[in-house]
Design an enzyme around this catalytic site. Structure first.
Site, mmCIF file in Angstrom:
data_model
loop_
_atom_site.group_PDB
_atom_site.id
_atom_site.type_symbol
_atom_site.label_atom_id
_atom_site.label_comp_id
_atom_site.label_asym_id
_atom_site.label_seq_id
_atom_site.Cartn_x
_atom_site.Cartn_y
_atom_site.Cartn_z
ATOM 1 N N CYS A 196 0.746 -1.273 0.044
ATOM 2 C CA CYS A 196 -0.151 -0.051 0.101
ATOM 3 C C CYS A 196 0.730 1.257 -0.025
ATOM 4 O O CYS A 196 1.636 1.580 -0.986
ATOM 5 C CB CYS A 196 -1.055 0.012 1.221
ATOM 6 S SG CYS A 196 -2.480 1.015 0.622
ATOM 7 N N HIS A 238 -3.405 -5.694 1.791
ATOM 8 C CA HIS A 238 -2.508 -5.808 3.120
ATOM 9 C C HIS A 238 -2.539 -7.109 3.427
ATOM 10 O O HIS A 238 -3.122 -7.592 4.407
ATOM 11 C CB HIS A 238 -3.331 -4.831 3.842
ATOM 12 C CG HIS A 238 -3.130 -3.277 4.060
ATOM 13 N ND1 HIS A 238 -2.141 -2.748 4.788
ATOM 14 C CD2 HIS A 238 -3.783 -2.416 3.309
ATOM 15 C CE1 HIS A 238 -2.248 -1.451 4.564
ATOM 16 N NE2 HIS A 238 -3.223 -1.230 3.699
ATOM 17 N N GLU A 262 -0.600 -8.466 5.368
ATOM 18 C CA GLU A 262 -0.132 -8.508 6.899
ATOM 19 C C GLU A 262 -1.712 -8.483 7.733
ATOM 20 O O GLU A 262 -1.426 -8.960 9.138
ATOM 21 C CB GLU A 262 0.593 -7.497 7.209
ATOM 22 C CG GLU A 262 -0.042 -6.214 7.376
ATOM 23 C CD GLU A 262 -0.304 -5.272 6.101
ATOM 24 O OE1 GLU A 262 -0.149 -6.090 4.920
ATOM 25 O OE2 GLU A 262 -0.375 -4.125 6.160
HETATM 26 N N1 GLN Z 1 -3.940 6.274 1.226
HETATM 27 C C1 GLN Z 1 -2.451 5.973 1.812
HETATM 28 C C2 GLN Z 1 -1.497 6.860 0.922
HETATM 29 O O1 GLN Z 1 -1.857 7.259 -0.196
HETATM 30 C C3 GLN Z 1 -2.082 4.716 1.636
HETATM 31 C C4 GLN Z 1 -3.085 3.730 2.579
HETATM 32 C C5 GLN Z 1 -2.494 2.414 3.040
HETATM 33 O O2 GLN Z 1 -1.294 2.423 3.162
HETATM 34 N N2 GLN Z 1 -3.342 1.670 3.574
HETATM 35 O O3 GLN Z 1 -0.329 6.831 1.064
#
Ligand code: GLN
Length: 192
Positions: A78, A175, A177
């Protein structure tokens, strides 16, 4: 084997719990010295601008970039995927520019902010239960990047990559994890 999680911001503790559940030593990484001691690195989800700014303050941008370019295996999830990428669509922020993709932040926002879905992954027998939280997707991939999973952009009908691999760099929009499925962390061990 020792796996580090970049511990500046985000859910690095959940990643380390998963690493330890696999019987592998997991350490928090905040310094260049800690970076030198690991065989693989996880860059967690969180807020990519915060991770990037803190990495700059901690003097970690160049050491991270050099280590990864020298072959240190890495899994970015992410915000971690965003931090690894070459560029972000319509936005400038500190990035490592080691993964040849352009990401779009909060890309699902137009459709649905956060959601979970069963998703087929190339090379996996069973689908992954993917948890997306204000997630990015990949807008453009470079020639050396393999796409392992994608989702459909409901507006354009195009497929948007959400799991990619470039050599020893793995990156997911979702995610792993936050589930009990350890396969993606095991992939990091395999390349480490
Ligand atoms: N929206 C976050 C970003 O742009 C990422 C979200 C996340 O890591 N769950 O950095």
């Amino acid at each position: 084997m020792k796996i580090g999680a970049l511990a500046l911001q985000g859910d690095f503790r959940e990643h380390l719990a998963m690493i330890r559940s696999l019987g592998v030593e997991g350490i928090e990484v905040r310094t260049e010295e800690e970076l030198d001691r690991i065989d693989g690195l996880i860059i967690p989800g969180g807020e990519s601008t915060a991770i990037g700014r803190l990495a700059a303050i901690y003097g970690l941008i160049e050491p991270l970039r050099d280590k990864i370019n020298d072959g240190l295996p890495v899994l970015g999830t992410c915000a971690g995927m965003i931090f690894l990428a070459s560029a972000t669509l319509r936005h400038e922020q500190p990035q490592l520019e080691v993964l040849d993709v352009v990401v779009e932040r909060n890309a699902f926002g137009r459709q649905i902010d956060s959601f979970e879905a069963a998703m087929a992954v190339a090379g996996f027998d069973d689908p992954v239960h993917a948890v997306f939280i204000r997630a990015p997707w990949i807008h453009k991939v470079g020639a050396d990047v393999d796409v392992l999973a994608s989702v459909e952009d409901l507006e354009s009908g195009e497929l948007r990559p959400v799991f990619v691999r470039q050599g020893r760099i793995l990156a997911t929009s979702f995610h792993p994890e936050l589930t009990a499925d350890t396969r993606i962390h095991e992939m990091l061990m395999e390349v480490s």
